[in-house]
Design an enzyme around this catalytic site. Sequence first.
Site, short mmCIF file in Angstrom:
data_model
loop_
_atom_site.label_atom_id
_atom_site.label_comp_id
_atom_site.label_asym_id
_atom_site.label_seq_id
_atom_site.Cartn_x
_atom_site.Cartn_y
_atom_site.Cartn_z
N GLU A 111 1.01 -1.20 0.05
CA GLU A 111 0.05 0.01 0.14
C GLU A 111 0.94 1.39 0.16
OE1 GLU A 111 -4.03 -1.73 1.92
OE2 GLU A 111 -2.84 -0.03 3.09
N HIS A 227 -9.45 10.42 2.58
CA HIS A 227 -9.11 9.24 1.67
C HIS A 227 -9.26 9.97 0.40
CE1 HIS A 227 -8.55 5.61 -0.08
NE2 HIS A 227 -8.37 4.84 0.79
N ARG A 273 -1.35 9.78 1.48
CA ARG A 273 -2.71 10.27 1.37
C ARG A 273 -3.07 11.77 0.92
NH1 ARG A 273 -5.97 6.18 5.16
NH2 ARG A 273 -5.71 4.23 3.90
N HIS A 334 -11.94 10.70 6.21
CA HIS A 334 -11.62 9.29 6.56
C HIS A 334 -11.25 8.78 8.08
CE1 HIS A 334 -10.88 5.05 5.62
NE2 HIS A 334 -9.75 5.08 5.70
N ARG A 369 -1.15 9.70 8.66
CA ARG A 369 -1.24 8.25 9.01
C ARG A 369 -0.74 7.33 7.88
NH1 ARG A 369 -5.26 4.09 8.66
NH2 ARG A 369 -6.53 5.55 7.63
#
Length: 511
Positions: A111, A227, A273, A334, A369
């Site tokens: 990811e 997100h 992100r 998100h 994050r």
Amino acid sequence: MASYDYIIVGSGIAGLYSALLARKYGSVLIVTKGSIEECNTRFAQGGIAAAVGAGDSPELHFKDTMSAGAGLSDEIMVRILASEAAPRIKDLIELGVPFDTIEGEVALTLEAAHSVPRILHAGGDATGRYIEETLSARVRAADIPVLEHCLATRIIVDGGKTAGLETLNVLTGQRETLLCRHLILASGGAGQLFSLTTNPTVATGDGVALAYEAGADIMDMEFFQFHPTALKLPGVPVFLISESVRGEGGILRNQEGRRFMTDYAARGELAPRDVVSRAIVSEMTKTSADHVYLDVTHLAPTHVLARFPQIYHYCLEQGLDITRDLIPVAPAAHYMIGGVRVNAWGASSVAGLYAAGEVSCTGVHGANRLASNSLLEVLVFSHRIIENSVGGGESLTMAPAQRRKLAEAKSGTVVSLPGKQGIQETMWRHAGIIRDGASLAETAALLANWQASAPGPVSREDYEIRHLVTCGRLVTEAALYREESRGAHFRADFPWTSDKWRRHIVINSGN
């Protein structure tokens, strides 16, 4: 008046896992304002990050997490997270969570911002649901009492120590006071602050608001992660399109069909992100559109179906075959990176009050994050909370912080309190992905006056609006105070990162 050793507020992974551990040491009660099935965990598609594969190590996971945190991740906390990941994954396996495997080995995927494949999944893109169902079945089998449809309305603090919880049964209107030795907040985030969010309707920031009112430190609320890829179709509810879709080779394209992420970051679609979200906003602005496209049509259809069954079937129900059609996506709120400030044992600044999961702020995530660290954080620090509650740990010194208190409402100004939609639209416009000082100042004043004008809450809706306003103030005033851009916080009037602001902002009602 009922009394317990542990009262746990929330029924996601943090609450359920904590309850299963705590029952060995005393009586346990779970309090949840909806049903046991309503939580953010259930919607977690991405998976759990853990250095358990060949070629990976806790040190490499540590470095990736520190890099993603944009200079604000707490080194001690991140080392704890990375080093304690493997035993916590072992716990889930022993509890019966069916992680996906390939030839008998746990399957690991890549990811964004991870340097190697280290993401464990269950049911392809249904990881949260599988874990939630496994743990909730274990809780029921253990006869741990669960008070469903029971809203926490006030944390009772006596002599500086947590003594219990006041509650409201949202179905009957009955109020009750419950006493406890240890109170664990596991109530999730506050995505409902914003008009576009991947969070369920229960995510109204209850735990943060209650902890703030009880005098606990609240930290890093300006960092709210959006997100980059939520499904954007007219009349269709916001639906998360997992980070893993890009990790598996998904390409972002603008309205002209051009791949654009390489214009913004060397890692393209695998950039952090915040970078991807702002790039999408920029492309939408350039093309006067409300979405871009995520393209997986170049991947083998069998792979897409096997890897993302939940996403595939949901999109198909909306008339979209993602193996042949581009997926319209846009950013959505998100994850609340900030929350109740806790130490390495999950303890808040109020004795006897703990926080785990999204409601907490361990300092692990820093300003941005790293994908799939959140479920791991839940496991690691929930376990440490129970360890500490039976005498297993000591407090650690927290990183330097700027301490603040919320501004007073303007005297004599009375404004009518809006509904949830009014709060969401205000926060989306003025405290969302891109912010500026003038809009933040105006919004902070408006929220303060909304709070001052609000009547006493009597229903679930009243309390949720009150909690959203409190959390909105915490987000907005921290964002206004931080005069720089860092991670998930971007100020158009301060678009640079400054070493002066390499510290946390802590807000406390008693400051």
